[in-house]
Every structure is written in structure tokens, then in C-alpha cells.
Design a protein around this motif. Structure first.
Motif, PDB file in Angstrom:
ATOM      1  N   ARG A  21       0.759  -1.099  -0.104  1.00 28.00           N
ATOM      2  CA  ARG A  21       0.094   0.268   0.133  1.00 28.00           C
ATOM      3  C   ARG A  21       0.991   1.183   0.063  1.00 28.00           C
ATOM      4  N   ALA A  24       2.090   1.859  -3.337  1.00 27.54           N
ATOM      5  CA  ALA A  24       1.371   2.125  -4.525  1.00 27.54           C
ATOM      6  C   ALA A  24       0.716   3.929  -4.353  1.00 27.54           C
ATOM      7  N   VAL A  25       0.697   4.200  -2.916  1.00 28.14           N
ATOM      8  CA  VAL A  25       0.327   5.568  -2.649  1.00 28.14           C
ATOM      9  C   VAL A  25       1.517   6.517  -3.084  1.00 28.14           C
ATOM     10  N   ASP A  27       3.413   6.036  -5.491  1.00 29.08           N
ATOM     11  CA  ASP A  27       3.504   6.163  -7.104  1.00 29.08           C
ATOM     12  C   ASP A  27       2.300   6.772  -7.616  1.00 29.08           C
ATOM     13  N   THR A  28       1.542   7.377  -6.889  1.00 28.79           N
ATOM     14  CA  THR A  28       0.478   8.357  -7.501  1.00 28.79           C
ATOM     15  C   THR A  28       0.944   9.705  -7.517  1.00 28.79           C
ATOM     16  N   ASP A  29       2.224   9.961  -7.106  1.00 28.48           N
ATOM     17  CA  ASP A  29       2.819  11.347  -6.915  1.00 28.48           C
ATOM     18  C   ASP A  29       2.043  12.414  -6.254  1.00 28.48           C
ATOM     19  N   LEU A  30       0.975  11.854  -5.329  1.00 30.86           N
ATOM     20  CA  LEU A  30       0.285  12.982  -4.757  1.00 30.86           C
ATOM     21  C   LEU A  30       0.642  13.470  -3.450  1.00 30.86           C
ATOM     22  N   THR A  33       2.941  17.432  -2.574  1.00 31.78           N
ATOM     23  CA  THR A  33       2.468  18.350  -3.462  1.00 31.78           C
ATOM     24  C   THR A  33       2.185  19.964  -3.046  1.00 31.78           C
TER      25      THR A  33
END
Length: 52
Positions: A21, A24-25, A27-30, A33
Motif C-alpha cells: 500500500r 502504491a500511494v 506511485d501516485t505522486d500525490l 505536492t
């Protein structure tokens, strides 16, 4: 859509503890920011309405 099983309040689903998990988080590049004023305003409104 699969039916969700009910859990006692505060109990998290097993998927939250999946070791894949965090990757995966990420990898979102969120994460990390720049702040977005519109989103922050919406989050504050949701807080004011729900108290959560």
C-alpha cells in the motif's frame, strides 16, 4: 460492487496493513505536492459540516 462487511467502530480493514500500500500511494505522486487552496477550502467545509 462487493458488499462490505461491517466492523466495529475504529477497526481498520486488513487492506490498510498491506505492505504494498505505501508504495502504491507513493506511485501516485500525490504526496508532497504544493497546497491547493480550493481543495483546502473544500476540506474545511467538510469538517465544518460533519465535525469529523
Amino acid at each position: 460492487m462487493a458488499a462490505e462487511t461491517s466492523r466495529p467502530a475504529g477497526e481498520l480493514p486488513p487492506a490498510v496493513f498491506d505492505p504494498a500500500r505505501p508504495a502504491a500511494v507513493a506511485d501516485t505522486d500525490l504526496l508532497d505536492t504544493v497546497p491547493e487552496g480550493t481543495f483546502d477550502d473544500l476540506a474545511q467545509l467538510a469538517l465544518a459540516i460533519t465535525g469529523a
